[in-house]
Every structure is written in structure tokens, then in C-alpha cells.
Enzyme design. Structure first.
Site, PDB file in Angstrom:
ATOM      1  N   HIS A 287      18.671 -18.460   5.338  1.00 16.85           N
ATOM      2  CA  HIS A 287      19.723 -19.627   5.012  1.00 16.85           C
ATOM      3  C   HIS A 287      19.878 -20.313   6.338  1.00 16.85           C
ATOM      4  CE1 HIS A 287      23.616 -20.923   3.617  1.00 16.85           C
ATOM      5  NE2 HIS A 287      24.041 -21.316   4.543  1.00 16.85           N
ATOM      6  N   GLU A 288      20.157 -19.708   7.499  1.00 15.86           N
ATOM      7  CA  GLU A 288      20.205 -20.570   8.829  1.00 15.86           C
ATOM      8  C   GLU A 288      18.874 -21.352   9.005  1.00 15.86           C
ATOM      9  OE1 GLU A 288      23.160 -21.043  10.172  1.00 15.86           O
ATOM     10  OE2 GLU A 288      24.186 -19.696   9.064  1.00 15.86           O
TER      11      GLU A 288
ATOM     12  N   HIS B  31      18.649 -24.734   7.458  1.00  9.57           N
ATOM     13  CA  HIS B  31      19.422 -25.712   8.011  1.00  9.57           C
ATOM     14  C   HIS B  31      18.818 -26.343   9.285  1.00  9.57           C
ATOM     15  CE1 HIS B  31      22.944 -25.126   5.466  1.00  9.57           C
ATOM     16  NE2 HIS B  31      23.373 -23.743   6.324  1.00  9.57           N
TER      17      HIS B  31
END
Length: 216
Positions: free
Chosen positions: A22-23, A26
Site C-alpha cells: 500500500h505504501e 503511494h
């Protein structure tokens, strides 16, 4: 005790990848739209060790497994640094950078659903049962993180998406909530309101994914 150790072992991989990828998503999106901050710090990586936060990635998920069997399993990684002022179009591109994280969770939920389908179609072995249980956790944890992060509350991804979509004046006023976002989230969590909001959304997301793959 043995059952708990088995549960932690099976949940470890889906949880770690759900949180860390998820990170990383980004960071990939930020670099694509002009901000190389995460790339320069070595945070654009699929290596979970670069994103693991000892408390958010390990301690909190394990504590939930041990003490709160009925609670949502979730956690967090070290946030990827994003300098929104370095994006080519900060207000517009903020939406895509923020949405990249939940999109990664959706993609992983679909991948785990495929693995679950595969486990069900394979001849039964000692490998298929752990794969099946791991896949079920993978679907749920990614749906939880996707729904949680899409809540329109800064600094969650949904809050940043809202800031990107709102007119400038309203966006500026709404963004001022950010310092209070985490305390608000904790209040919602401990009062049970967060669970009431998320439960139907997570259930709908998981059921929709299961329907796509014929998992009944």
C-alpha cells in the site's frame, strides 16, 4: 497456543504485504507525477523490510489476533514521504497519489481471491489448506485497508482525495482537520462507530470479489 502460532504464521504474509505494498504504491505514484522524494529515500521498493513499522506492522496486528478475535485485523507501515508541492499539478495529482494505496489493496484482494480459487481447485494436500486460509485473510485484510483508507478523513487517503476534489477554499478548510484526524479515528474506533461504518462496506467489497471468482 499452537493454534495462535499457526494463525499468526498464516496471517503474517498477507498482513505484511497488504500494509507495505500500500505504501510502496503511494511512492510509485508520487514519482510518476513528479515527486522523487520517496525514490530518493529508497522507499519505492517491494521489499517489506523497507516499510515495516515495528508497532503498526507487527505489534498491533498481533495484538488484535491475540486479544480481539472479533475485531478487524489491520495495521499500518511507515508512511512513504510525499512532497505534494513537487507534483506537477499538486491539487490534481494528489488524488492519484492518494488513490494508489487503496488501489493496490484492491489488486491484492483480487490476487488472493485468485489464489483461494486455485487452492479450492487443486487436489487436497497439506499445502492447499494453509494456502486457502492465507488467501481468506488476504482478501479480508486488503478489503479492510482499502475501505479504511478511503474514509474521507485527513490524513487518510480518502481525506486527501476529498481535498483534491473540493474547490480550493473548501479544500483548504477541510485540510485543516488533518492534525485531528488520527484522534478522531481513535474515538470512532473505541466507541464502535468505526466498526459500524466499515463492517457493511468491507462485507460488500469481500462478497463482490468472491462473486467475481465464484467463491461461494
Amino acid at each position: 497456543m499452537n493454534a495462535l502460532i499457526q494463525t499468526i504464521a498464516i496471517a503474517a504474509l498477507p498482513v505484511i504485504f497488504a500494509i507495505t505494498l500500500h505504501e510502496a504504491a503511494h511512492g510509485y505514484a508520487a514519482r510518476h507525477f513528479g515527486d522523487p522524494t520517496a525514490w530518493q529515500m529508497g522507499r519505492i521498493s517491494l521489499n517489506p523490510l523497507r516499510h515495516i513499522d515495528p508497532i503498526g506492522t507487527i505489534l498491533i496486528p498481533v495484538a488484535i489476533l491475540v486479544f480481539s478475535a472479533g475485531s478487524f485485523l489491520f495495521g499500518y507501515a511507515k508512511p512513504v514521504p510525499v512532497d505534494f508541492t513537487r507534483l506537477r499539478n499538486p491539487k490534481r495529482d494528489m488524488l492519484w497519489v492518494a488513490a494508489a494505496g487503496p488501489a493496490a489493496n484492491l489488486f491484492m484482494a483480487l490476487c488472493w481471491a485468485f489464489m483461494l480459487k486455485l487452492a479450492w481447485e487443486m487436489p487436497s494436500t497439506d499445502f492447499t489448506v494453509p494456502l486457502s486460509e492465507m488467501s481468506k485473510i488476504g482478501i479480508v485484510i486488503n478489503c479492510v485497508l482499502m475501505v479504511l483508507n478511503l474514509l474521507p478523513l485527513p490524513p487518510l487517503d480518502g481525506g486527501r482525495i476529498a481535498v483534491s476534489l473540493l474547490p480550493h477554499r473548501l479544500a483548504w478548510q477541510f485540510s485543516r482537520i488533518e492534525p485531528w484526524g488520527f484522534p478522531i479515528l481513535l474515538v470512532l474506533l473505541f466507541t464502535g462507530i468505526l466498526s459500524d461504518i466499515m463492517s457493511p462496506l468491507v462485507l460488500f467489497s469481500a462478497r463482490a470479489i468472491e462473486t467475481i471468482f465464484g467463491l461461494y
